[in-house]
Design a protein around this motif. Structure first.
Motif, short mmCIF file in Angstrom:
data_model
loop_
_atom_site.label_atom_id
_atom_site.label_comp_id
_atom_site.label_asym_id
_atom_site.label_seq_id
_atom_site.Cartn_x
_atom_site.Cartn_y
_atom_site.Cartn_z
N VAL A 47 -2.52 15.39 -15.60
CA VAL A 47 -2.84 15.91 -14.27
C VAL A 47 -3.40 14.74 -13.45
CG1 VAL A 47 -5.24 16.60 -14.76
CG2 VAL A 47 -3.96 17.81 -12.99
N THR A 48 -3.15 14.77 -12.15
CA THR A 48 -3.69 13.74 -11.27
C THR A 48 -4.65 14.39 -10.28
OG1 THR A 48 -1.66 12.45 -11.46
CG2 THR A 48 -3.10 11.95 -9.59
N LEU A 49 -5.85 13.86 -10.22
CA LEU A 49 -6.85 14.30 -9.25
C LEU A 49 -6.73 13.38 -8.05
CD1 LEU A 49 -9.84 14.75 -11.73
CD2 LEU A 49 -8.08 16.42 -11.08
N ARG A 50 -6.66 13.99 -6.86
CA ARG A 50 -6.47 13.20 -5.64
C ARG A 50 -7.57 13.48 -4.64
NH1 ARG A 50 -1.11 14.25 -7.26
NH2 ARG A 50 0.10 12.34 -7.38
N ARG A 51 -7.84 12.47 -3.83
CA ARG A 51 -8.80 12.62 -2.74
C ARG A 51 -8.42 13.86 -1.92
NH1 ARG A 51 -12.38 9.06 -0.79
NH2 ARG A 51 -11.45 7.37 -2.00
N GLY A 52 -9.40 14.72 -1.67
CA GLY A 52 -9.17 15.94 -0.90
C GLY A 52 -8.98 17.18 -1.76
N ASP A 53 -8.72 17.02 -3.07
CA ASP A 53 -8.62 18.19 -3.94
C ASP A 53 -9.91 18.99 -3.85
OD1 ASP A 53 -6.05 17.60 -4.79
OD2 ASP A 53 -6.66 16.81 -6.75
N GLY A 76 -3.53 24.53 -2.27
CA GLY A 76 -4.37 25.43 -3.04
C GLY A 76 -3.85 25.69 -4.44
N ARG A 77 -2.79 25.00 -4.84
CA ARG A 77 -2.22 25.19 -6.18
C ARG A 77 -3.25 24.81 -7.24
NH1 ARG A 77 -0.24 21.90 -10.01
NH2 ARG A 77 -0.37 20.07 -8.67
N LEU A 78 -3.43 25.70 -8.24
CA LEU A 78 -4.37 25.45 -9.32
C LEU A 78 -3.86 24.33 -10.22
CD1 LEU A 78 -6.89 26.24 -10.97
CD2 LEU A 78 -5.45 27.92 -12.16
N LYS A 79 -4.67 23.29 -10.37
CA LYS A 79 -4.33 22.20 -11.28
C LYS A 79 -4.93 22.44 -12.67
CE LYS A 79 -3.82 18.48 -7.92
NZ LYS A 79 -4.17 17.08 -7.62
N GLY A 80 -6.03 23.16 -12.73
CA GLY A 80 -6.68 23.45 -13.99
C GLY A 80 -8.20 23.39 -13.84
N TRP A 81 -8.87 23.37 -14.99
CA TRP A 81 -10.34 23.33 -15.02
C TRP A 81 -10.77 22.11 -15.82
CZ3 TRP A 81 -7.32 27.56 -15.75
CH2 TRP A 81 -7.55 28.67 -14.93
N TYR A 82 -11.64 21.32 -15.22
CA TYR A 82 -12.21 20.16 -15.92
C TYR A 82 -13.60 20.56 -16.37
CZ TYR A 82 -12.63 15.29 -17.20
OH TYR A 82 -12.72 14.14 -17.92
N CYS A 83 -13.83 20.53 -17.67
CA CYS A 83 -15.10 20.97 -18.25
C CYS A 83 -15.81 19.76 -18.84
CB CYS A 83 -14.87 22.01 -19.32
SG CYS A 83 -13.82 23.39 -18.81
N ASN A 84 -17.00 19.49 -18.37
CA ASN A 84 -17.82 18.39 -18.87
C ASN A 84 -18.83 18.94 -19.86
OD1 ASN A 84 -17.10 16.10 -16.90
ND2 ASN A 84 -17.60 17.79 -15.54
N VAL A 107 -8.60 22.33 -19.17
CA VAL A 107 -7.88 23.57 -19.38
C VAL A 107 -6.75 23.63 -18.36
CG1 VAL A 107 -8.04 26.08 -19.45
CG2 VAL A 107 -10.01 24.68 -20.16
N MET A 108 -5.54 23.74 -18.86
CA MET A 108 -4.36 23.83 -18.00
C MET A 108 -4.28 25.23 -17.37
SD MET A 108 -3.33 20.77 -18.51
CE MET A 108 -1.70 20.66 -17.82
N PRO A 109 -3.53 25.38 -16.27
CA PRO A 109 -3.39 26.70 -15.64
C PRO A 109 -2.89 27.79 -16.59
CG PRO A 109 -2.60 25.03 -14.14
CD PRO A 109 -2.87 24.34 -15.46
N ASP A 110 -2.12 27.40 -17.62
CA ASP A 110 -1.60 28.40 -18.57
C ASP A 110 -2.58 28.67 -19.71
OD1 ASP A 110 -1.45 26.15 -20.20
OD2 ASP A 110 0.72 26.27 -20.49
N GLY A 111 -3.77 28.07 -19.67
CA GLY A 111 -4.77 28.28 -20.70
C GLY A 111 -4.74 27.27 -21.83
N GLY A 112 -3.75 26.37 -21.83
CA GLY A 112 -3.72 25.31 -22.83
C GLY A 112 -4.91 24.37 -22.63
N PHE A 152 -12.56 31.20 -15.96
CA PHE A 152 -11.18 31.05 -16.43
C PHE A 152 -10.39 32.34 -16.30
CE2 PHE A 152 -14.06 28.43 -19.04
CZ PHE A 152 -13.64 27.17 -18.63
N ASP A 153 -10.83 33.26 -15.48
CA ASP A 153 -10.23 34.58 -15.40
C ASP A 153 -8.86 34.61 -14.76
OD1 ASP A 153 -11.84 33.84 -13.22
OD2 ASP A 153 -12.09 35.90 -12.57
N ASP A 154 -8.46 33.53 -14.09
CA ASP A 154 -7.11 33.52 -13.53
C ASP A 154 -6.16 32.58 -14.26
OD1 ASP A 154 -8.41 31.29 -12.52
OD2 ASP A 154 -7.61 31.49 -10.51
N ALA A 155 -6.54 32.19 -15.50
CA ALA A 155 -5.60 31.42 -16.32
C ALA A 155 -4.41 32.32 -16.66
CB ALA A 155 -6.29 30.92 -17.60
N ARG A 156 -3.22 31.76 -16.63
CA ARG A 156 -2.02 32.57 -16.89
C ARG A 156 -1.69 32.62 -18.35
NH1 ARG A 156 -0.96 29.52 -12.29
NH2 ARG A 156 0.19 27.92 -13.37
#
Length: 156
Positions: A47-53, A76-84, A107-112, A152-156
């Motif tokens: 995944v790539t994090l970009r300025r403005g995300d 607004g497309r979900l890229k995922g969740w970054y957990c520290n 965590v990827m949008p599909d829950g991986g 994570f309630d909207d993970a697919r």
């Protein structure tokens, strides 16, 4: 929304980065913020994090991690969740600080899920109790993803 400052500290408690966000919601032991990614592009390989995300960030005073929900700027497309994995956050009225323990879960949008920075984590000077708490945090994140619990309630 209320202005808020996030202080990211290293494992020794030294501030290594700070930025501003806006409070979205608060509870007795947590705060949820909205922040705009203001750094140069970060390509993580998957995944790539970009300025403005747009980051919606949850910090907890009673958990050994925080969670950043990442959406693409503009679409607004979900890229995922970054957990520290961190020590429990210190939450004040206008700021939060957390000690980063290097270990991360993406965590990827599909829950991986991908476990990141294990070598950096192993190299840190932590007590056995801190190391165990950090590893339990990874398992807690995995459990929350599988259960589709907030955030994570909207993970697919």
């Amino acid at each position: 929304m209320t202005p808020f400052t996030v202080y990211k500290r290293d494992h020794a408690g030294r501030v290594v980065w700070h930025y501003s966000g806006e409070v979205v919601a608060r509870g007795a032991t947590w705060v949820c913020l909205r922040a705009v990614f203001d750094r140069d592009q970060a390509d993580l390989g998957f995944v790539t994090l970009r300025r403005g995300d747009i980051f919606t960030e949850w910090f907890y005073a009673d958990r050994w991690y925080n969670v950043f929900r990442v959406e693409e700027a503009g679409s607004g497309r979900l890229k995922g969740w970054y957990c520290n994995v961190t020590r429990p956050a210190h939450i004040a009225s206008d700021s939060v600080c957390a000690d980063d323990l290097a270990l991360d879960v993406f965590v990827m949008p599909d829950g991986g899920m991908r476990l990141l920075d294990q070598d950096e984590f192993e190299a840190l000077d932590l007590t056995p109790d801190e190391r165990a708490a950090a590893l339990r945090a990874v398992e807690a994140i995995r459990g929350a993803v599988v259960a589709r619990a907030v955030p994570f309630d909207d993970a697919r």
